[in-house]
Scaffold this motif. Structure first.
Motif, PDB file in Angstrom:
ATOM      1  N   GLY A   1     -10.295  -7.370 -13.675  1.00  0.00           N
ATOM      2  CA  GLY A   1      -9.281  -7.630 -13.433  1.00  0.00           C
ATOM      3  C   GLY A   1      -8.163  -6.453 -13.572  1.00  0.00           C
ATOM      4  N   GLY A   2      -8.744  -5.355 -13.971  1.00  0.00           N
ATOM      5  CA  GLY A   2      -7.968  -4.232 -14.111  1.00  0.00           C
ATOM      6  C   GLY A   2      -7.866  -3.521 -12.822  1.00  0.00           C
ATOM      7  N   SER A   3      -7.259  -2.037 -13.033  1.00  0.00           N
ATOM      8  CA  SER A   3      -6.839  -1.563 -11.941  1.00  0.00           C
ATOM      9  C   SER A   3      -7.105  -0.065 -12.224  1.00  0.00           C
ATOM     10  CB  SER A   3      -5.275  -1.471 -11.546  1.00  0.00           C
ATOM     11  OG  SER A   3      -5.003  -2.790 -11.017  1.00  0.00           O
ATOM     12  N   LEU A   4      -7.587   0.792 -11.164  1.00  0.00           N
ATOM     13  CA  LEU A   4      -7.652   2.084 -11.371  1.00  0.00           C
ATOM     14  C   LEU A   4      -7.076   2.721 -10.005  1.00  0.00           C
ATOM     15  CD1 LEU A   4     -11.433   2.630 -12.514  1.00  0.00           C
ATOM     16  CD2 LEU A   4      -9.114   3.428 -13.540  1.00  0.00           C
ATOM     17  N   ARG A   5      -6.958   3.946  -9.908  1.00  0.00           N
ATOM     18  CA  ARG A   5      -6.451   4.787  -8.723  1.00  0.00           C
ATOM     19  C   ARG A   5      -7.327   6.075  -8.599  1.00  0.00           C
ATOM     20  NH1 ARG A   5      -1.073   8.299  -7.399  1.00  0.00           N
ATOM     21  NH2 ARG A   5      -0.670   7.603  -5.133  1.00  0.00           N
ATOM     22  N   LEU A   6      -8.007   6.138  -7.360  1.00  0.00           N
ATOM     23  CA  LEU A   6      -8.770   7.501  -7.035  1.00  0.00           C
ATOM     24  C   LEU A   6      -8.113   8.386  -6.392  1.00  0.00           C
ATOM     25  CD1 LEU A   6     -12.180   5.807  -6.500  1.00  0.00           C
ATOM     26  CD2 LEU A   6     -11.336   6.542  -8.646  1.00  0.00           C
TER      27      LEU A   6
ATOM     28  N   ARG B   1      -7.420  -6.344  -2.101  1.00  0.00           N
ATOM     29  CA  ARG B   1      -7.574  -5.872  -3.570  1.00  0.00           C
ATOM     30  C   ARG B   1      -7.308  -4.541  -3.496  1.00  0.00           C
ATOM     31  NH1 ARG B   1     -12.170  -6.156  -6.468  1.00  0.00           N
ATOM     32  NH2 ARG B   1     -13.439  -6.092  -4.690  1.00  0.00           N
ATOM     33  N   PHE B   2      -8.021  -3.766  -2.565  1.00  0.00           N
ATOM     34  CA  PHE B   2      -7.917  -2.115  -2.596  1.00  0.00           C
ATOM     35  C   PHE B   2      -6.750  -1.930  -1.277  1.00  0.00           C
ATOM     36  CE2 PHE B   2     -12.334  -1.294  -4.294  1.00  0.00           C
ATOM     37  CZ  PHE B   2     -12.150  -1.896  -5.346  1.00  0.00           C
ATOM     38  N   THR B   3      -6.377  -0.680  -1.849  1.00  0.00           N
ATOM     39  CA  THR B   3      -5.301   0.001  -0.418  1.00  0.00           C
ATOM     40  C   THR B   3      -5.543   1.434  -0.513  1.00  0.00           C
ATOM     41  OG1 THR B   3      -3.521  -1.562  -1.258  1.00  0.00           O
ATOM     42  CG2 THR B   3      -3.094   0.299  -0.021  1.00  0.00           C
ATOM     43  N   ILE B   4      -5.763   1.833   0.531  1.00  0.00           N
ATOM     44  CA  ILE B   4      -6.183   3.346   0.957  1.00  0.00           C
ATOM     45  C   ILE B   4      -5.010   3.888   1.533  1.00  0.00           C
ATOM     46  CG2 ILE B   4      -6.802   3.111   3.339  1.00  0.00           C
ATOM     47  CD1 ILE B   4      -8.915   5.510   2.440  1.00  0.00           C
TER      48      ILE B   4
ATOM     49  N   MET C   1      -7.227   0.531  -6.536  1.00  0.00           N
ATOM     50  CA  MET C   1      -8.143  -0.464  -6.582  1.00  0.00           C
ATOM     51  C   MET C   1      -7.667  -1.555  -7.854  1.00  0.00           C
ATOM     52  SD  MET C   1     -11.712   1.680  -6.753  1.00  0.00           S
ATOM     53  CE  MET C   1     -11.320   2.267  -8.212  1.00  0.00           C
ATOM     54  N   ASN C   2      -7.239  -2.626  -7.174  1.00  0.00           N
ATOM     55  CA  ASN C   2      -6.599  -3.667  -8.057  1.00  0.00           C
ATOM     56  C   ASN C   2      -7.607  -4.864  -8.256  1.00  0.00           C
ATOM     57  OD1 ASN C   2      -4.351  -2.224  -8.585  1.00  0.00           O
ATOM     58  ND2 ASN C   2      -3.390  -3.242  -6.594  1.00  0.00           N
ATOM     59  N   ASN C   3      -7.548  -5.637  -9.343  1.00  0.00           N
ATOM     60  CA  ASN C   3      -8.257  -6.723  -9.645  1.00  0.00           C
ATOM     61  C   ASN C   3      -9.915  -6.379  -9.289  1.00  0.00           C
ATOM     62  OD1 ASN C   3      -9.112  -9.516 -10.051  1.00  0.00           O
ATOM     63  ND2 ASN C   3      -8.874 -10.084  -8.076  1.00  0.00           N
TER      64      ASN C   3
ATOM     65  N   PRO D   1     -17.067  -6.637 -11.544  1.00  0.00           N
ATOM     66  CA  PRO D   1     -18.058  -6.042 -12.250  1.00  0.00           C
ATOM     67  C   PRO D   1     -19.015  -5.405 -11.030  1.00  0.00           C
ATOM     68  CG  PRO D   1     -18.013  -7.795 -13.341  1.00  0.00           C
ATOM     69  CD  PRO D   1     -16.871  -7.973 -12.409  1.00  0.00           C
ATOM     70  N   GLU D   2     -18.722  -6.239  -9.674  1.00  0.00           N
ATOM     71  CA  GLU D   2     -19.624  -5.821  -8.521  1.00  0.00           C
ATOM     72  C   GLU D   2     -19.003  -4.715  -7.798  1.00  0.00           C
ATOM     73  OE1 GLU D   2     -18.413  -8.903  -9.184  1.00  0.00           O
ATOM     74  OE2 GLU D   2     -17.738  -9.844  -7.567  1.00  0.00           O
ATOM     75  N   ASP D   3     -17.649  -4.164  -8.214  1.00  0.00           N
ATOM     76  CA  ASP D   3     -17.314  -2.732  -7.706  1.00  0.00           C
ATOM     77  C   ASP D   3     -17.865  -1.643  -8.459  1.00  0.00           C
ATOM     78  OD1 ASP D   3     -14.219  -4.646  -7.833  1.00  0.00           O
ATOM     79  OD2 ASP D   3     -15.267  -4.120  -6.128  1.00  0.00           O
ATOM     80  N   THR D   4     -18.525  -1.599  -9.543  1.00  0.00           N
ATOM     81  CA  THR D   4     -19.152  -0.648 -10.198  1.00  0.00           C
ATOM     82  C   THR D   4     -20.071   0.339  -9.324  1.00  0.00           C
ATOM     83  OG1 THR D   4     -19.031  -1.886 -12.540  1.00  0.00           O
ATOM     84  CG2 THR D   4     -20.705  -0.247 -12.183  1.00  0.00           C
ATOM     85  N   ALA D   5     -19.695   1.561  -9.602  1.00  0.00           N
ATOM     86  CA  ALA D   5     -20.281   2.361  -8.575  1.00  0.00           C
ATOM     87  C   ALA D   5     -20.106   3.605  -8.516  1.00  0.00           C
ATOM     88  CB  ALA D   5     -20.215   1.767  -6.987  1.00  0.00           C
ATOM     89  N   VAL D   6     -20.670   4.500  -8.082  1.00  0.00           N
ATOM     90  CA  VAL D   6     -20.249   5.779  -7.788  1.00  0.00           C
ATOM     91  C   VAL D   6     -19.498   5.899  -6.483  1.00  0.00           C
ATOM     92  CG1 VAL D   6     -20.666   8.375  -7.570  1.00  0.00           C
ATOM     93  CG2 VAL D   6     -22.064   6.988  -9.145  1.00  0.00           C
TER      94      VAL D   6
END
Length: 120
Positions: free
Chosen positions: A14-19, A65-68, A81-83, A86-91
């Motif tokens: 449910g959290g967010s990150l920005r790459l 959920r994601f915006t580029i 990357m919002n919301n 666990p399946e978003d886990t990756a490199v």
């Protein structure tokens, strides 16, 4: 030429990150930029890509959920990357289709990966 990615980390579901990914070096122009990801035991897959004109496309699994986005002046592409699930886990890997001069194109230039882990 170097693509430097940053912004990965550990986040709860449910959290967010920005790459972010910045291209540097002798670059004449950049066409498309994108993000791919590779989970353990799986093939690398496209997450999102954006053209120089800012036309974007997304994997079905991240739509909504994601915006580029990109800043052409800074040769930088972002992935909000919002919301997260666990399946978003990756490199996550940054990719660029770029020209180092007129007529010399590298359509598939890769940066180093950044780990994204979604877990409680």
């Amino acid at each position: 030429v170097q693509l430097q990615a940053s912004g990965g980390g550990l986040v709860q579901p449910g959290g967010s990150l920005r790459l972010s990914c910045t291209a540097s070096g002798s670059i004449f122009s950049i066409n498309a930029m994108g993000w791919y990801r590779q989970a353990p035991g799986k093939q690398r897959e496209l997450v999102a890509a954006i053209t120089s004109g800012r036309s974007a496309n997304y994997a079905d699994s991240v739509k909504g959920r994601f915006t580029i986005s990109r800043d052409n002046g800074k040769n930088t592409v972002y992935l909000q990357m919002n919301n997260l699930k666990p399946e978003d886990t990756a490199v996550y890997y940054c990719n660029a289709d770029l020209n180092i001069r007129v007529g010399i194109r590298f359509p598939d230039y890769w940066g180093q990966g950044t780990q994204v882990t979604v877990s409680s």
